[in-house]
Motif scaffolding. Structure first.
Motif, mmCIF file in Angstrom:
data_model
loop_
_atom_site.group_PDB
_atom_site.id
_atom_site.type_symbol
_atom_site.label_atom_id
_atom_site.label_comp_id
_atom_site.label_asym_id
_atom_site.label_seq_id
_atom_site.Cartn_x
_atom_site.Cartn_y
_atom_site.Cartn_z
ATOM 1 N N SER A 196 0.900 -1.078 -0.128
ATOM 2 C CA SER A 196 0.186 0.090 -0.038
ATOM 3 C C SER A 196 0.794 1.064 0.006
ATOM 4 O O SER A 196 0.516 2.283 -0.568
ATOM 5 C CB SER A 196 -1.009 0.012 1.177
ATOM 6 N N GLU A 197 2.173 1.351 0.577
ATOM 7 C CA GLU A 197 2.960 2.451 0.665
ATOM 8 C C GLU A 197 3.268 2.886 -0.840
ATOM 9 O O GLU A 197 3.450 3.928 -1.089
ATOM 10 C CB GLU A 197 3.867 2.064 1.632
ATOM 11 N N TYR A 198 3.803 1.749 -1.557
ATOM 12 C CA TYR A 198 4.214 1.868 -2.905
ATOM 13 C C TYR A 198 3.199 2.575 -3.811
ATOM 14 O O TYR A 198 3.413 3.194 -4.431
ATOM 15 C CB TYR A 198 4.901 0.835 -3.446
ATOM 16 N N THR A 199 2.063 1.863 -3.593
ATOM 17 C CA THR A 199 0.911 2.287 -4.559
ATOM 18 C C THR A 199 0.547 3.813 -4.189
ATOM 19 O O THR A 199 0.007 4.440 -5.111
ATOM 20 C CB THR A 199 -0.364 1.368 -4.482
ATOM 21 N N THR A 200 0.658 4.097 -2.760
ATOM 22 C CA THR A 200 0.352 5.313 -2.383
ATOM 23 C C THR A 200 1.446 6.524 -3.120
ATOM 24 O O THR A 200 0.914 7.402 -3.751
ATOM 25 C CB THR A 200 0.447 5.512 -0.941
ATOM 26 N N LEU A 201 2.745 6.071 -3.263
ATOM 27 C CA LEU A 201 3.653 6.849 -3.830
ATOM 28 C C LEU A 201 3.380 7.222 -5.271
ATOM 29 O O LEU A 201 3.501 8.238 -5.724
ATOM 30 C CB LEU A 201 5.211 6.269 -3.477
ATOM 31 N N ILE A 202 2.874 5.866 -5.812
ATOM 32 C CA ILE A 202 2.660 6.216 -7.422
ATOM 33 C C ILE A 202 1.380 7.242 -7.658
ATOM 34 O O ILE A 202 1.372 7.662 -8.500
ATOM 35 C CB ILE A 202 2.356 4.746 -8.000
ATOM 36 N N GLY A 203 0.416 6.779 -6.824
ATOM 37 C CA GLY A 203 -0.791 7.608 -6.647
ATOM 38 C C GLY A 203 -0.514 9.276 -6.665
ATOM 39 O O GLY A 203 -0.873 9.990 -7.277
ATOM 40 N N LEU A 204 0.482 9.616 -5.501
ATOM 41 C CA LEU A 204 0.890 10.966 -5.463
ATOM 42 C C LEU A 204 1.864 11.355 -6.636
ATOM 43 O O LEU A 204 1.750 12.692 -6.839
ATOM 44 C CB LEU A 204 1.733 11.049 -4.034
ATOM 45 N N GLU A 205 2.696 10.571 -7.186
ATOM 46 C CA GLU A 205 3.436 11.098 -8.309
ATOM 47 C C GLU A 205 2.590 11.435 -9.515
ATOM 48 O O GLU A 205 2.634 12.208 -10.149
ATOM 49 C CB GLU A 205 4.237 9.928 -8.843
ATOM 50 N N ALA A 206 1.289 10.622 -9.637
ATOM 51 C CA ALA A 206 0.485 10.998 -10.663
ATOM 52 C C ALA A 206 0.073 12.233 -10.680
ATOM 53 O O ALA A 206 -0.522 12.715 -11.633
ATOM 54 C CB ALA A 206 -0.584 9.658 -10.773
#
Length: 270
Positions: free
Chosen positions: A84-94
Motif C-alpha cells: 500500500s505504501e508503494y501504490t500511495t507513492l505512485i498515486g501521489l506522483e501521478a
C-alpha cells in the motif's frame, strides 16, 4: 481530490482535529484522506462540503472530481503484488508537480534503466519468481512515464557519490545507467554530492519530497525502509526536509559538472 480537501480546510482556518471531531472520524483518517492514501466516496464528501459551507457551483465540481477519483489507476491492476505504501507513492506522483529526491546508495527509481531496476529488485527480493520480477520492473518503467508527456513531472535529484560506485548487476549495466543519468533533460536535474562535501544532515538516509500544483497543498515527504515506508505531512517536518534538500543541492556539483562525473564513472565500468 486530496489537495482540494486540504485547501478547503486550510481556507476555513480549521485544524485537522477540529474537522475530525465534526465529521466524527479520527485525525489519522483525515490525514489519509488529505494525502491521497485513502479515497473518499461522494456520499462521505458531502459531509465535508456541508462543514466547509461550499457553494453550489464548487460543490458540484468537487462531487464530480470525487466520482473521477474512484476510477482505478493503472497501478491498481497489479493487485496485491505492490504494498500500500508503494501504490500511495505512485498515486501521489501521478498528481504531483514536482519531486525532490536525495539518494545515498542507489539511482532513484524514476531514473533507473530497465536492467538496473531488474538487478535492484532481484537483490531486494531474492525469493521472487522471474514473472514477479518482470512485473515489478514493468511498474518502475510505467512510473517513469510521468517524466514525459504534456505535463511532465519536474524532478530534482541529488545523489551521493556512492551511487556512482555502488556496483549493481554487471559492469555493462552500471555503465549504461550512469550514462543515462548524464543525459540532460529540461525537466530533470541531476546533481552529484561528492564525498568531499563532508558530513551533512541527510546522512541518516534517502528521502523524497512530493509537491503538488495547488497553492494550498502541502508537500509530502516519503521515507522508505526495508519492509515499509513512512509519509510525513506535518508542515514543520516538510519544511525541515525542504531545507535539508536545499542544502544538499547547494553543496552538490552543478548539473554540468555532475554530468562529467557520471560519464567518468561510467568509463570506469567499461
Amino acid at each position: 481530490m486530496a489537495s482540494e480537501l486540504r485547501r478547503l480546510r486550510v481556507e476555513r482556518g480549521m485544524s485537522m482535529q477540529e474537522v475530525a471531531d465534526h465529521i466524527e472520524i479520527t485525525a489519522a483518517s483525515l490525514s489519509r484522506l488529505e494525502t491521497g492514501r485513502r479515497g473518499i466516496r461522494p456520499r462521505d464528501l458531502r459531509h465535508f462540503l456541508d462543514l466547509y459551507e461550499v457553494g453550489t457551483h464548487e460543490r458540484e465540481a468537487l462531487l464530480a472530481l470525487s466520482r473521477e477519483s474512484q476510477l482505478r489507476g493503472w497501478w491498481q491492476t497489479y493487485g496485491t503484488m505492490l504494498n500500500s505504501e508503494y501504490t500511495t507513492l505512485i498515486g501521489l506522483e501521478a498528481e504531483a508537480l514536482t519531486v525532490r529526491n536525495y539518494e545515498q546508495t542507489l539511482v532513484p527509481g524514476l531514473l533507473q534503466t530497465e536492467e538496473y531496476a531488474r538487478a535492484v529488485i532481484e537483490a531486494f527480493r531474492p525469493g521472487d519468481s522471474r514473472d514477479e520480477v518482470d512485473r515489478r520492473v514493468a511498474v518502475k518503467l510505467e512510473r517513469q512515464k510521468r517524466l514525459s508527456g504534456e505535463m511532465p513531472l519536474e524532478l530534482s535529484v541529488v545523489i551521493g557519490e556512492g551511487v556512482t560506485r555502488q556496483f549493481v548487476g554487471t559492469a555493462e549495466i552500471m555503465a549504461e545507467q550512469l550514462r543515462r543519468l548524464a543525459v540532460r533533460r529540461p525537466n530533470v536535474m541531476v546533481q552529484v554530492l561528492p564525498y568531499g562535501a563532508g558530513a551533512h544532515p541527510a546522512l541518516t538516509g534517502s528521502f523524497a519530497i512530493v509537491g503538488f500544483p495547488a497553492r494550498s497543498a502541502i508537500d509530502v515527504v516519503y521515507l522508505e525502509n526495508m519492509l515499509s515506508a513512512l509519509y510525513l505531512e506535518d508542515t514543520e517536518d516538510v519544511r525541515q526536509y525542504g531545507s535539508v534538500f536545499d542544502y544538499l543541492r547547494a553543496a552538490a556539483l552543478s548539473p554540468s559538472d555532475s554530468a562529467d562525473v557520471l560519464i567518468e564513472a561510467a568509463e570506469r565500468f567499461t
